[in-house]
Design a protein around this motif. Sequence first.
Motif, PDB file in Angstrom:
ATOM      1  N   ASN A 104       0.882  -1.255  -0.090  1.00  0.00           N
ATOM      2  CA  ASN A 104       0.107  -0.184  -0.138  1.00  0.00           C
ATOM      3  C   ASN A 104       0.954   1.052   0.145  1.00  0.00           C
ATOM      4  OD1 ASN A 104       0.821   0.505   2.778  1.00  0.00           O
ATOM      5  ND2 ASN A 104      -1.282   0.934   3.145  1.00  0.00           N
ATOM      6  N   TYR A 105       0.303   2.663  -0.089  1.00  0.00           N
ATOM      7  CA  TYR A 105       0.636   3.779  -0.100  1.00  0.00           C
ATOM      8  C   TYR A 105       0.450   4.274   1.168  1.00  0.00           C
ATOM      9  CZ  TYR A 105       1.906   2.567  -5.088  1.00  0.00           C
ATOM     10  OH  TYR A 105       2.206   1.641  -5.895  1.00  0.00           O
ATOM     11  N   PRO A 106       1.061   4.462   2.102  1.00  0.00           N
ATOM     12  CA  PRO A 106       0.784   4.933   3.306  1.00  0.00           C
ATOM     13  C   PRO A 106       0.811   6.678   3.339  1.00  0.00           C
ATOM     14  CG  PRO A 106       3.203   4.245   3.666  1.00  0.00           C
ATOM     15  CD  PRO A 106       2.418   3.589   2.181  1.00  0.00           C
ATOM     16  N   HIS A 107       1.482   7.185   2.447  1.00  0.00           N
ATOM     17  CA  HIS A 107       1.324   8.663   2.220  1.00  0.00           C
ATOM     18  C   HIS A 107       1.141   8.799   0.523  1.00  0.00           C
ATOM     19  CE1 HIS A 107       2.366   8.900   6.359  1.00  0.00           C
ATOM     20  NE2 HIS A 107       3.579   8.176   6.075  1.00  0.00           N
ATOM     21  N   PRO A 108       0.023   8.552   0.094  1.00  0.00           N
ATOM     22  CA  PRO A 108      -0.115   8.832  -1.148  1.00  0.00           C
ATOM     23  C   PRO A 108       0.048  10.146  -1.530  1.00  0.00           C
ATOM     24  CG  PRO A 108      -2.158   8.282  -0.331  1.00  0.00           C
ATOM     25  CD  PRO A 108      -1.329   7.986   0.789  1.00  0.00           C
ATOM     26  N   MET A 109       0.559  10.280  -3.068  1.00  0.00           N
ATOM     27  CA  MET A 109       0.754  11.529  -3.739  1.00  0.00           C
ATOM     28  C   MET A 109      -0.600  12.142  -4.023  1.00  0.00           C
ATOM     29  SD  MET A 109       4.221  10.771  -5.658  1.00  0.00           S
ATOM     30  CE  MET A 109       4.663  12.248  -6.475  1.00  0.00           C
ATOM     31  N   PRO A 110      -0.746  13.384  -4.238  1.00  0.00           N
ATOM     32  CA  PRO A 110      -1.911  14.125  -4.694  1.00  0.00           C
ATOM     33  C   PRO A 110      -2.231  13.619  -5.805  1.00  0.00           C
ATOM     34  CG  PRO A 110      -0.243  15.620  -4.020  1.00  0.00           C
ATOM     35  CD  PRO A 110       0.486  14.390  -3.901  1.00  0.00           C
ATOM     36  N   GLY A 111      -3.800  13.357  -5.811  1.00  0.00           N
ATOM     37  CA  GLY A 111      -4.545  12.882  -6.834  1.00  0.00           C
ATOM     38  C   GLY A 111      -4.899  11.221  -6.547  1.00  0.00           C
ATOM     39  N   TYR A 112      -4.063  10.457  -5.463  1.00  0.00           N
ATOM     40  CA  TYR A 112      -4.246   9.232  -5.272  1.00  0.00           C
ATOM     41  C   TYR A 112      -4.661   8.976  -3.644  1.00  0.00           C
ATOM     42  CZ  TYR A 112      -2.142   8.908  -9.657  1.00  0.00           C
ATOM     43  OH  TYR A 112      -2.143   8.926 -11.094  1.00  0.00           O
ATOM     44  N   GLU A 113      -4.956   9.914  -3.066  1.00  0.00           N
ATOM     45  CA  GLU A 113      -5.401   9.813  -1.681  1.00  0.00           C
ATOM     46  C   GLU A 113      -6.414   8.742  -1.346  1.00  0.00           C
ATOM     47  OE1 GLU A 113      -4.267  14.407  -2.645  1.00  0.00           O
ATOM     48  OE2 GLU A 113      -5.488  12.676  -3.591  1.00  0.00           O
ATOM     49  N   THR A 114      -6.997   8.628  -2.299  1.00  0.00           N
ATOM     50  CA  THR A 114      -8.162   7.522  -2.135  1.00  0.00           C
ATOM     51  C   THR A 114      -7.593   6.306  -1.755  1.00  0.00           C
ATOM     52  OG1 THR A 114      -9.742   8.266  -3.668  1.00  0.00           O
ATOM     53  CG2 THR A 114     -10.118   6.243  -3.231  1.00  0.00           C
ATOM     54  N   LEU A 115      -6.186   5.860  -2.068  1.00  0.00           N
ATOM     55  CA  LEU A 115      -5.412   4.946  -1.743  1.00  0.00           C
ATOM     56  C   LEU A 115      -4.788   4.697  -0.421  1.00  0.00           C
ATOM     57  CD1 LEU A 115      -3.526   4.299  -5.187  1.00  0.00           C
ATOM     58  CD2 LEU A 115      -5.652   3.316  -4.395  1.00  0.00           C
ATOM     59  N   PHE A 116      -5.123   5.960   0.422  1.00  0.00           N
ATOM     60  CA  PHE A 116      -4.779   5.607   1.733  1.00  0.00           C
ATOM     61  C   PHE A 116      -5.678   4.728   2.484  1.00  0.00           C
ATOM     62  CE2 PHE A 116      -5.106   7.148   6.169  1.00  0.00           C
ATOM     63  CZ  PHE A 116      -3.992   7.189   6.707  1.00  0.00           C
ATOM     64  N   ASP A 117      -4.887   3.950   3.440  1.00  0.00           N
ATOM     65  CA  ASP A 117      -5.504   2.684   4.201  1.00  0.00           C
ATOM     66  C   ASP A 117      -6.028   1.591   3.144  1.00  0.00           C
ATOM     67  OD1 ASP A 117      -4.822   3.479   6.633  1.00  0.00           O
ATOM     68  OD2 ASP A 117      -6.585   4.378   7.580  1.00  0.00           O
ATOM     69  N   ARG A 118      -5.472   1.527   1.910  1.00  0.00           N
ATOM     70  CA  ARG A 118      -6.204   0.481   1.046  1.00  0.00           C
ATOM     71  C   ARG A 118      -4.706  -0.301   0.913  1.00  0.00           C
ATOM     72  NH1 ARG A 118     -11.112   0.481  -0.801  1.00  0.00           N
ATOM     73  NH2 ARG A 118     -12.232   2.213  -0.139  1.00  0.00           N
ATOM     74  N   VAL A 119      -5.117  -1.695   0.514  1.00  0.00           N
ATOM     75  CA  VAL A 119      -4.031  -2.635   0.081  1.00  0.00           C
ATOM     76  C   VAL A 119      -4.223  -3.496  -1.158  1.00  0.00           C
ATOM     77  CG1 VAL A 119      -2.886  -4.926   0.909  1.00  0.00           C
ATOM     78  CG2 VAL A 119      -3.518  -2.834   2.753  1.00  0.00           C
ATOM     79  N   ALA A 120      -3.403  -3.603  -1.897  1.00  0.00           N
ATOM     80  CA  ALA A 120      -3.310  -4.150  -3.252  1.00  0.00           C
ATOM     81  C   ALA A 120      -2.718  -5.832  -3.048  1.00  0.00           C
ATOM     82  CB  ALA A 120      -2.959  -3.643  -4.464  1.00  0.00           C
ATOM     83  N   VAL A 121      -3.118  -6.513  -3.718  1.00  0.00           N
ATOM     84  CA  VAL A 121      -2.720  -8.092  -3.345  1.00  0.00           C
ATOM     85  C   VAL A 121      -2.196  -8.570  -4.529  1.00  0.00           C
ATOM     86  CG1 VAL A 121      -3.014 -10.254  -2.564  1.00  0.00           C
ATOM     87  CG2 VAL A 121      -4.147  -8.205  -1.348  1.00  0.00           C
ATOM     88  N   TYR A 122      -1.106  -9.149  -4.781  1.00  0.00           N
ATOM     89  CA  TYR A 122      -0.659  -9.937  -5.842  1.00  0.00           C
ATOM     90  C   TYR A 122      -1.378 -11.178  -5.700  1.00  0.00           C
ATOM     91  CZ  TYR A 122       3.796  -7.389  -6.232  1.00  0.00           C
ATOM     92  OH  TYR A 122       4.455  -6.382  -6.561  1.00  0.00           O
ATOM     93  N   ALA A 123      -2.133 -11.518  -7.029  1.00  0.00           N
ATOM     94  CA  ALA A 123      -3.122 -12.819  -7.091  1.00  0.00           C
ATOM     95  C   ALA A 123      -2.129 -14.045  -7.181  1.00  0.00           C
ATOM     96  CB  ALA A 123      -4.020 -12.820  -8.277  1.00  0.00           C
ATOM     97  N   GLY A 124      -0.976 -13.875  -7.721  1.00  0.00           N
ATOM     98  CA  GLY A 124      -0.338 -15.336  -7.774  1.00  0.00           C
ATOM     99  C   GLY A 124      -0.258 -16.303  -6.528  1.00  0.00           C
ATOM    100  N   PRO A 125       0.323 -15.581  -5.527  1.00  0.00           N
ATOM    101  CA  PRO A 125       0.550 -16.561  -4.270  1.00  0.00           C
ATOM    102  C   PRO A 125      -0.690 -16.864  -3.353  1.00  0.00           C
ATOM    103  CG  PRO A 125       1.862 -14.459  -4.223  1.00  0.00           C
ATOM    104  CD  PRO A 125       0.972 -14.154  -5.314  1.00  0.00           C
ATOM    105  N   MET A 126      -1.998 -16.334  -3.780  1.00  0.00           N
ATOM    106  CA  MET A 126      -3.018 -16.734  -3.227  1.00  0.00           C
ATOM    107  C   MET A 126      -3.730 -17.802  -3.810  1.00  0.00           C
ATOM    108  SD  MET A 126      -3.410 -14.229  -0.873  1.00  0.00           S
ATOM    109  CE  MET A 126      -1.463 -14.048  -0.753  1.00  0.00           C
ATOM    110  N   ASP A 127      -4.519 -18.548  -2.889  1.00  0.00           N
ATOM    111  CA  ASP A 127      -5.277 -19.882  -3.453  1.00  0.00           C
ATOM    112  C   ASP A 127      -6.178 -19.213  -4.576  1.00  0.00           C
ATOM    113  OD1 ASP A 127      -3.778 -21.339  -1.234  1.00  0.00           O
ATOM    114  OD2 ASP A 127      -5.677 -21.367  -0.180  1.00  0.00           O
ATOM    115  N   ARG A 128      -6.854 -18.629  -4.225  1.00  0.00           N
ATOM    116  CA  ARG A 128      -7.910 -17.848  -5.274  1.00  0.00           C
ATOM    117  C   ARG A 128      -8.262 -16.656  -4.876  1.00  0.00           C
ATOM    118  NH1 ARG A 128     -13.977 -19.502  -5.732  1.00  0.00           N
ATOM    119  NH2 ARG A 128     -14.452 -19.242  -7.937  1.00  0.00           N
ATOM    120  N   VAL A 129      -8.222 -15.802  -6.030  1.00  0.00           N
ATOM    121  CA  VAL A 129      -8.871 -14.360  -5.724  1.00  0.00           C
ATOM    122  C   VAL A 129      -9.987 -14.308  -6.738  1.00  0.00           C
ATOM    123  CG1 VAL A 129      -8.416 -11.880  -6.381  1.00  0.00           C
ATOM    124  CG2 VAL A 129      -6.569 -13.276  -5.378  1.00  0.00           C
TER     125      VAL A 129
END
Length: 165
Positions: A104-129
């Motif tokens: 995640n981006y703990p201090h997102p740059m201007p225009g990307y504030e929506t990503l604060f407190d959000r996480v992205a996940v690589y699908a590959g290591p997961m059992d299923r996404v």
Amino acid sequence: MARPVPDPVRPGQESVWDYPRPPRVERVDKRVQIDFGGRRIVDTDDVVRVLETSHPPVYYLPIAAFGEALTRGEGASFCEFKGGARYFDVHGGGGAVAPRAAWNYPHPMPGYETLFDRVAVYAGPMDRVVLAGETVVPQPGGFYGGWVTADLAGPFKGVPGSMGW
């Protein structure tokens, strides 16, 4: 390297070559479910996606939706648009751990504030996404974290020879 020829777009698809650069963030009305280690670690409909030319969308989910499934991982990276990223280890059932499988981006740059407190996940290591009922395919390559679904037309960055796209 020259831009590749976009794949034909079938009805109901969108081309990743129509996505903008710099990337755009948008809320989507879709449910995401992630299973890891035989356990459901996320089930949420609070979803945003980032769209960037040549990439399948990267989906960001609330950190809180992961409960105890995330711990701070090693390392960091930097995106010229979104800012500094930190990584998380993902924990599933049966003691399963996928190091640096989320970020995640703990201090997102201007225009990307929506990503604060959000996480992205690589699908590959997961059992299923699962996105809106469809099991996703990880974006090609080892670095990018997009999710490929049937409603996308490529080609997608990450395939061999795409470094200069």
